[in-house]
Design a protein around this motif. Sequence first.
Motif, PDB file in Angstrom:
ATOM      1  N   LEU A 161       2.616  19.539  66.488  1.00  0.00           N
ATOM      2  CA  LEU A 161       2.727  20.816  67.189  1.00  0.00           C
ATOM      3  C   LEU A 161       1.885  21.856  66.466  1.00  0.00           C
ATOM      4  O   LEU A 161       2.048  22.065  65.261  1.00  0.00           O
ATOM      5  CB  LEU A 161       4.185  21.273  67.252  1.00  0.00           C
ATOM      6  CG  LEU A 161       5.144  20.340  67.988  1.00  0.00           C
ATOM      7  CD1 LEU A 161       6.569  20.827  67.829  1.00  0.00           C
ATOM      8  CD2 LEU A 161       4.771  20.233  69.452  1.00  0.00           C
ATOM      9  N   ASP A 162       0.992  22.514  67.219  1.00  0.00           N
ATOM     10  CA  ASP A 162       0.162  23.559  66.621  1.00  0.00           C
ATOM     11  C   ASP A 162       0.919  24.889  66.656  1.00  0.00           C
ATOM     12  O   ASP A 162       2.008  24.977  67.235  1.00  0.00           O
ATOM     13  CB  ASP A 162      -1.198  23.630  67.320  1.00  0.00           C
ATOM     14  CG  ASP A 162      -1.131  24.106  68.758  1.00  0.00           C
ATOM     15  OD1 ASP A 162      -0.187  24.830  69.134  1.00  0.00           O
ATOM     16  OD2 ASP A 162      -2.046  23.762  69.523  1.00  0.00           O
ATOM     17  N   ALA A 182       5.803  28.890  71.273  1.00  0.00           N
ATOM     18  CA  ALA A 182       6.425  28.697  72.588  1.00  0.00           C
ATOM     19  C   ALA A 182       7.861  28.222  72.442  1.00  0.00           C
ATOM     20  O   ALA A 182       8.735  28.615  73.213  1.00  0.00           O
ATOM     21  CB  ALA A 182       5.610  27.709  73.416  1.00  0.00           C
ATOM     22  N   LEU A 183       8.122  27.374  71.442  1.00  0.00           N
ATOM     23  CA  LEU A 183       9.506  26.944  71.196  1.00  0.00           C
ATOM     24  C   LEU A 183      10.391  28.117  70.792  1.00  0.00           C
ATOM     25  O   LEU A 183      11.566  28.167  71.140  1.00  0.00           O
ATOM     26  CB  LEU A 183       9.554  25.872  70.110  1.00  0.00           C
ATOM     27  CG  LEU A 183       9.154  24.478  70.530  1.00  0.00           C
ATOM     28  CD1 LEU A 183       9.126  23.552  69.308  1.00  0.00           C
ATOM     29  CD2 LEU A 183      10.094  23.927  71.581  1.00  0.00           C
ATOM     30  N   LEU A 196      15.973  23.907  77.197  1.00  0.00           N
ATOM     31  CA  LEU A 196      15.802  22.660  76.445  1.00  0.00           C
ATOM     32  C   LEU A 196      16.805  21.584  76.852  1.00  0.00           C
ATOM     33  O   LEU A 196      16.624  20.417  76.511  1.00  0.00           O
ATOM     34  CB  LEU A 196      15.934  22.915  74.940  1.00  0.00           C
ATOM     35  CG  LEU A 196      14.861  23.775  74.302  1.00  0.00           C
ATOM     36  CD1 LEU A 196      15.217  24.069  72.849  1.00  0.00           C
ATOM     37  CD2 LEU A 196      13.503  23.107  74.410  1.00  0.00           C
ATOM     38  N   LEU A 197      17.841  21.945  77.566  1.00  0.00           N
ATOM     39  CA  LEU A 197      18.912  20.995  77.906  1.00  0.00           C
ATOM     40  C   LEU A 197      18.416  19.713  78.579  1.00  0.00           C
ATOM     41  O   LEU A 197      18.885  18.628  78.231  1.00  0.00           O
ATOM     42  CB  LEU A 197      19.984  21.670  78.753  1.00  0.00           C
ATOM     43  CG  LEU A 197      20.843  22.697  78.012  1.00  0.00           C
ATOM     44  CD1 LEU A 197      21.836  23.349  78.977  1.00  0.00           C
ATOM     45  CD2 LEU A 197      21.558  22.072  76.842  1.00  0.00           C
ATOM     46  N   PRO A 198      17.454  19.763  79.505  1.00  0.00           N
ATOM     47  CA  PRO A 198      16.989  18.500  80.104  1.00  0.00           C
ATOM     48  C   PRO A 198      16.419  17.522  79.065  1.00  0.00           C
ATOM     49  O   PRO A 198      16.506  16.311  79.228  1.00  0.00           O
ATOM     50  CB  PRO A 198      15.911  18.931  81.089  1.00  0.00           C
ATOM     51  CG  PRO A 198      16.239  20.343  81.413  1.00  0.00           C
ATOM     52  CD  PRO A 198      16.837  20.916  80.157  1.00  0.00           C
ATOM     53  N   PHE A 199      15.855  18.041  77.994  1.00  0.00           N
ATOM     54  CA  PHE A 199      15.294  17.180  76.956  1.00  0.00           C
ATOM     55  C   PHE A 199      16.360  16.593  76.039  1.00  0.00           C
ATOM     56  O   PHE A 199      16.106  15.641  75.312  1.00  0.00           O
ATOM     57  CB  PHE A 199      14.286  17.959  76.102  1.00  0.00           C
ATOM     58  CG  PHE A 199      13.128  18.452  76.901  1.00  0.00           C
ATOM     59  CD1 PHE A 199      12.119  17.585  77.281  1.00  0.00           C
ATOM     60  CD2 PHE A 199      13.046  19.771  77.287  1.00  0.00           C
ATOM     61  CE1 PHE A 199      11.044  18.027  78.039  1.00  0.00           C
ATOM     62  CE2 PHE A 199      11.980  20.230  78.037  1.00  0.00           C
ATOM     63  CZ  PHE A 199      10.978  19.358  78.413  1.00  0.00           C
TER      64      PHE A 199
END
Length: 66
Positions: free
Chosen positions: A36-37, A43-44, A52-55
């Motif tokens: 991750l750059d 963005a996180l 984030l729940l779907p992940f």
Amino acid sequence: MTLNSEFASVEIDRDDSGNGPRLLIRDARTGKRIFLDPLELAALAWVRHEELLPFLDPARLDPNSR
């Protein structure tokens, strides 16, 4: 650095082999990894936990559930 919980174990390291510094995250269980750059990391920081729940759905990681 290694981070562990009852649900996951990840190894985190800085990687300088690309065009610039980035974060390397490796799943200790599967060996899968991602780089991750800084923009992706920012963005996180902007995303809400609900997004984030779907992940985090365990069925998403089970190859037999598809």
